[in-house]
Motif scaffolding. Sequence first.
Motif, PDB file in Angstrom:
ATOM      1  N   THR A 172       0.763  -1.161   0.124  1.00 26.59           N
ATOM      2  CA  THR A 172       0.054   0.009  -0.173  1.00 26.59           C
ATOM      3  C   THR A 172       0.911   1.219   0.035  1.00 26.59           C
ATOM      4  OG1 THR A 172      -0.244   0.065   2.449  1.00 26.59           O
ATOM      5  CG2 THR A 172      -1.873  -1.181   1.276  1.00 26.59           C
ATOM      6  N   SER A 173       0.468   2.266  -0.730  1.00 33.38           N
ATOM      7  CA  SER A 173       0.931   3.730  -0.564  1.00 33.38           C
ATOM      8  C   SER A 173       0.872   4.049   0.813  1.00 33.38           C
ATOM      9  CB  SER A 173       0.519   4.294  -1.644  1.00 33.38           C
ATOM     10  OG  SER A 173      -0.891   4.637  -1.291  1.00 33.38           O
ATOM     11  N   GLY A 174       1.700   5.164   1.285  1.00 28.99           N
ATOM     12  CA  GLY A 174       1.165   5.868   2.313  1.00 28.99           C
ATOM     13  C   GLY A 174      -0.059   6.735   2.399  1.00 28.99           C
ATOM     14  N   HIS A 175      -0.907   6.778   1.322  1.00 32.24           N
ATOM     15  CA  HIS A 175      -2.128   7.339   1.537  1.00 32.24           C
ATOM     16  C   HIS A 175      -3.128   6.191   1.100  1.00 32.24           C
ATOM     17  CE1 HIS A 175       0.076  11.007   0.825  1.00 32.24           C
ATOM     18  NE2 HIS A 175       0.878  10.425   0.018  1.00 32.24           N
ATOM     19  N   THR A 176      -3.927   6.024   2.297  1.00 30.57           N
ATOM     20  CA  THR A 176      -4.732   4.658   2.369  1.00 30.57           C
ATOM     21  C   THR A 176      -5.965   5.186   3.171  1.00 30.57           C
ATOM     22  OG1 THR A 176      -3.803   3.613   4.285  1.00 30.57           O
ATOM     23  CG2 THR A 176      -3.322   2.899   2.017  1.00 30.57           C
ATOM     24  N   ARG A 177      -7.186   4.554   2.893  1.00 28.36           N
ATOM     25  CA  ARG A 177      -8.246   4.502   3.668  1.00 28.36           C
ATOM     26  C   ARG A 177      -8.795   3.532   4.215  1.00 28.36           C
ATOM     27  NH1 ARG A 177     -13.662   5.575   2.672  1.00 28.36           N
ATOM     28  NH2 ARG A 177     -13.441   5.291   0.298  1.00 28.36           N
ATOM     29  N   PRO A 178      -9.336   3.299   5.183  1.00 25.70           N
ATOM     30  CA  PRO A 178     -10.038   1.804   5.670  1.00 25.70           C
ATOM     31  C   PRO A 178     -11.061   1.951   4.857  1.00 25.70           C
ATOM     32  CG  PRO A 178      -9.563   3.127   7.558  1.00 25.70           C
ATOM     33  CD  PRO A 178      -8.875   3.823   6.376  1.00 25.70           C
ATOM     34  N   ILE A 179     -11.861   0.848   4.378  1.00 17.39           N
ATOM     35  CA  ILE A 179     -13.141   0.717   3.806  1.00 17.39           C
ATOM     36  C   ILE A 179     -13.703  -0.909   4.284  1.00 17.39           C
ATOM     37  CG2 ILE A 179     -12.673   2.037   1.933  1.00 17.39           C
ATOM     38  CD1 ILE A 179     -12.111  -0.477   0.327  1.00 17.39           C
ATOM     39  N   SER A 180     -14.910  -0.708   4.408  1.00 20.86           N
ATOM     40  CA  SER A 180     -15.432  -1.962   4.676  1.00 20.86           C
ATOM     41  C   SER A 180     -15.497  -3.254   3.570  1.00 20.86           C
ATOM     42  CB  SER A 180     -17.089  -1.825   4.821  1.00 20.86           C
ATOM     43  OG  SER A 180     -17.864  -1.568   3.866  1.00 20.86           O
TER      44      SER A 180
END
Length: 74
Positions: free
Chosen positions: A37-45
Amino acid sequence: MRPIRARREPPAWVVSYLRQGGQAVPDSVHRGDCRMTSGHTRPISQDQARRALAEGRIQACQICRADADLGILD
């Protein structure tokens, strides 16, 4: 002595983003423990991850194969 904090468990699924023209653009879905993953992630369901892959909006990571774990294969 400082207290020891337990590490937070990673989210099950994340979406990584790329920057294009100053905007964050969704790039790929990863398992939460994927090292690519990159440093820019967002958790998702799990449901959001399935929808994103099924609608073809973004791709699955080629390393962790999130699509296989989610039951979505091309």
